[in-house]
Scaffold this active site. Structure first.
Site, PDB file in Angstrom:
ATOM      1  N   HIS A   1       4.549   2.424   7.103  1.00 23.19           N
ATOM      2  CA  HIS A   1       4.414   1.008   6.758  1.00 23.19           C
ATOM      3  C   HIS A   1       3.563   0.253   7.779  1.00 23.19           C
ATOM      4  CE1 HIS A   1       7.884   1.804   4.033  1.00 23.19           C
ATOM      5  NE2 HIS A   1       7.143   1.012   3.280  1.00 23.19           N
TER       6      HIS A   1
ATOM      7  N   ASP B   1       2.075  -1.006  -4.543  1.00 19.16           N
ATOM      8  CA  ASP B   1       2.862  -0.481  -3.421  1.00 19.16           C
ATOM      9  C   ASP B   1       3.036   1.026  -3.526  1.00 19.16           C
ATOM     10  OD1 ASP B   1       5.872  -1.915  -1.853  1.00 19.16           O
ATOM     11  OD2 ASP B   1       4.177  -0.831  -1.033  1.00 19.16           O
TER      12      ASP B   1
ATOM     13  N   HIS C   1      -1.428   1.287   5.162  1.00 18.24           N
ATOM     14  CA  HIS C   1      -0.688   1.141   3.903  1.00 18.24           C
ATOM     15  C   HIS C   1      -1.062  -0.187   3.254  1.00 18.24           C
ATOM     16  CE1 HIS C   1       2.529   0.789   0.975  1.00 18.24           C
ATOM     17  NE2 HIS C   1       3.059  -0.245   1.622  1.00 18.24           N
TER      18      HIS C   1
ATOM     19  N   HIS D   1       2.117  -7.853   2.306  1.00 19.73           N
ATOM     20  CA  HIS D   1       3.465  -7.637   1.757  1.00 19.73           C
ATOM     21  C   HIS D   1       4.437  -6.897   2.670  1.00 19.73           C
ATOM     22  CE1 HIS D   1       2.284  -3.491   0.932  1.00 19.73           C
ATOM     23  NE2 HIS D   1       3.554  -3.244   0.687  1.00 19.73           N
ATOM     24  N   ASP D   2       3.907  -6.196   3.717  1.00 28.42           N
ATOM     25  CA  ASP D   2       4.785  -5.439   4.630  1.00 28.42           C
ATOM     26  C   ASP D   2       4.570  -5.838   6.085  1.00 28.42           C
ATOM     27  OD1 ASP D   2       4.964  -2.245   2.815  1.00 28.42           O
ATOM     28  OD2 ASP D   2       6.462  -3.833   3.041  1.00 28.42           O
TER      29      ASP D   2
HETATM   30  C1  LIG Z   1       8.119  -0.280  -3.478  1.00 31.89           C
HETATM   31  O1  LIG Z   1       8.892  -0.406  -2.295  1.00 31.89           O
HETATM   32  C2  LIG Z   1       8.973   0.693  -1.478  1.00 31.89           C
HETATM   33  C3  LIG Z   1       9.662   0.517  -0.280  1.00 31.89           C
HETATM   34  C4  LIG Z   1       9.778   1.588   0.591  1.00 31.89           C
HETATM   35  C5  LIG Z   1       9.196   2.808   0.286  1.00 31.89           C
HETATM   36 CL1  LIG Z   1       9.293   4.118   1.409  1.00 31.89          CL
HETATM   37  C6  LIG Z   1       8.523   3.006  -0.930  1.00 31.89           C
HETATM   38  C7  LIG Z   1       7.885   4.274  -1.257  1.00 31.89           C
HETATM   39  N1  LIG Z   1       6.555   4.388  -1.329  1.00 31.89           N
HETATM   40  N2  LIG Z   1       6.261   5.658  -1.603  1.00 31.89           N
HETATM   41  C8  LIG Z   1       7.440   6.346  -1.687  1.00 31.89           C
HETATM   42  C9  LIG Z   1       7.677   7.708  -1.930  1.00 31.89           C
HETATM   43  C10 LIG Z   1       6.546   8.672  -2.140  1.00 31.89           C
HETATM   44  N3  LIG Z   1       8.930   8.166  -1.966  1.00 31.89           N
HETATM   45  C11 LIG Z   1       9.989   7.328  -1.794  1.00 31.89           C
HETATM   46  C12 LIG Z   1      11.307   7.823  -1.865  1.00 31.89           C
HETATM   47  C13 LIG Z   1      12.391   6.948  -1.738  1.00 31.89           C
HETATM   48  C14 LIG Z   1      12.150   5.600  -1.531  1.00 31.89           C
HETATM   49  C15 LIG Z   1      13.267   4.614  -1.408  1.00 31.89           C
HETATM   50  O2  LIG Z   1      13.019   3.493  -1.036  1.00 31.89           O
HETATM   51  N4  LIG Z   1      14.485   4.998  -1.778  1.00 31.89           N
HETATM   52  C16 LIG Z   1      15.597   4.006  -1.738  1.00 31.89           C
HETATM   53  C17 LIG Z   1      16.339   4.009  -0.393  1.00 31.89           C
HETATM   54  C18 LIG Z   1      15.346   3.802   0.756  1.00 31.89           C
HETATM   55  C19 LIG Z   1      17.327   2.836  -0.419  1.00 31.89           C
HETATM   56  C20 LIG Z   1      10.857   5.097  -1.437  1.00 31.89           C
HETATM   57  C21 LIG Z   1       9.778   5.942  -1.557  1.00 31.89           C
HETATM   58  N5  LIG Z   1       8.462   5.482  -1.490  1.00 31.89           N
HETATM   59  C22 LIG Z   1       8.394   1.923  -1.809  1.00 31.89           C
HETATM   60 MG   LIG Z   2       7.914  -3.312   1.616  1.00 30.36          MG
HETATM   61 ZN   LIG Z   3       4.673  -1.468   0.953  1.00 28.36          ZN
END
Ligand SMILES: COc1ccc(Cl)c(-c2nnc3c(C)nc4ccc(C(=O)NCC(C)C)cc4n23)c1
Ligand SMILES: [Mg+2]
Ligand SMILES: [Zn+2]
Length: 347
Positions: A81, A235, A85, A123-124
């Site tokens: 993040h 995102d 990103h 946004h982050d």
């Molecule tokens: C849209 O907002 C976000 C915020 C944070 C993140 Cl990291 C992401 C994000 N962007 N790419 C990914 C990939 C490839 N896999 C992920 C696997 C799980 C999670 C996740 O948040 N699981 C819920 C738990 C943390 C409560 C997020 C994932 N993710 C998107």
């Molecule tokens: Mg975020």
């Molecule tokens: Zn983000």
């Protein structure tokens, strides 16, 4: 607090050469992560010029340049993040605006388009590489500030965005009419708060319904569902690139997740499996995330914009790659390797 951005830094951005006009830059297959960090402020300026924002809103280039540099400084050096990103998310917004012709076809007004692009970039801001639930668990300052309203990190990113706008010489929106300025900040608030995945799940069914009914430009709810969908798609846009990119991004995400897990263990807490480097099965977790969350979101997008079909296909391709690499992960895990070790070793 922001370190100073020098006048020379601002000048370097305002004078950036037009050599950045690579034709494939506006294709969905382009991977913005390949742009060098020192080049990114120029590209942000290029995208905003290309989208017509500078002329439409009479934006002062040196003010905008300073804003972009302060936003970049506002991001931390965490594995995922970070500014790279933010830049890639803003690049997807640029691709969506151009390829879906969101302004030309009346889906978004110029002001909504400007808010969308700026929200993606910001946004982050000041993300610490930890989740909202970790803020609660660790009783962080941010949790004490925002946990009563929820979306703790997203409220902080919004607050940092407003602070950056209010930093001396950074408010490039001050050329807007007071009505447009007010409206733009309201849009930025809704859009940044929409990036909380938990908020997405609350309106997912409404977004699906909107896509099936057909987008109604006069319906304010539809406008809100569409802009929220566009934020979540931006995102998650790393997942619409090729497998090499997807694997690299997974390494960064799990580096962040496992660092949080290590922290939770030190705090005497039991981390969730996907945060625990000893227990996580990355291919299984990614297959679940792509099939249960990602592909559903981009299918809704493709229902509204048929040209987004290529993005759904890219995710399908990455699902296949995770499935075939799962066999390799399982083989090595029989030899005692954690799935993270396999992920970073497998070239
Ligand atoms: C849209 O907002 C976000 C915020 C944070 C993140 Cl990291 C992401 C994000 N962007 N790419 C990914 C990939 C490839 N896999 C992920 C696997 C799980 C999670 C996740 O948040 N699981 C819920 C738990 C943390 C409560 C997020 C994932 N993710 C998107
Ligand atoms: Mg975020
Ligand atoms: Zn983000």
């Amino acid at each position: 607090y922001h370190m100073q951005v020098s006048q020379q830094d601002v000048l370097d951005v305002t004078m950036c050469p037009s050599e950045h006009d690579v034709p494939e830059y506006s294709l969905f297959s382009f991977t913005p992560r390949k742009i060098l960090s020192k080049e990114t402020p120029c590209y942000v300026l290029k995208m905003m010029k290309d989208l017509g924002f500078i002329d439409t809103f009479r934006i002062k280039i040196d003010t905008l340049s300073r804003f972009i540099l302060y936003v970049r400084k506002g991001y931390r050096e965490v594995p995922y993040h970070n500014w790279q990103h933010a830049f890639s998310v803003a690049h997807f917004a640029y691709l969506a605006l151009k390829n879906f012709q969101l302004i030309e076809k009346g889906y978004l007004s110029q002001l909504e388009a400007l808010a969308y692009f700026v929200s993606c970039l910001c946004h982050d801001i000041d993300h610490r590489g930890t989740t909202n639930s970790f803020q609660q668990q660790s009783n962080s300052v941010l949790a004490s500030l925002y946990s009563s309203e929820g979306s703790v990190m997203e409220r902080h990113h919004l607050s940092q965005t407003i602070c950056t706008l209010n930093t001396e010489g950074c408010n490039f929106l001050d050329s807007l009419s007071s009505q447009d300025y007010r409206k733009c900040l309201d849009l930025i608030k809704d859009m940044i708060l929409a990036t909380d995945l938990a908020s997405h799940y609350k309106i997912h069914a409404k977004q699906l319904n909107m896509a099936q009914e057909g987008f109604d430009k006069t319906n304010p709810y539809h406008k809100y569902y569409l802009t929220s969908l566009l934020m979540t798609c931006a995102d998650l846009s790393d997942q619409t690139k090729d497998w090499t990119e997807t694997k690299k991004v997974a390494q960064l995400i799990y580096a962040e997740f496992f660092a949080q897990g290590d922290l939770e263990k030190k705090m005497g807490k039991e981390p969730a499996n996907m945060m625990d480097r000893e227990k996580a099965s990355i291919p299984d977790h990614q297959l679940e995330f792509l099939t249960q969350c990602c592909i559903c979101i981009f299918k809704i997008l493709a229902t509204i914009f048929p040209s987004a079909k290529v993005l759904v296909n890219a995710i399908k391709q990455n699902i296949l790659c995770w499935e075939s690499s799962k066999r390799i992960f399982d083989k090595y895990s029989m030899e005692g390797k954690t799935s993270y070790e396999v992920l970073v070793s497998e070239e």
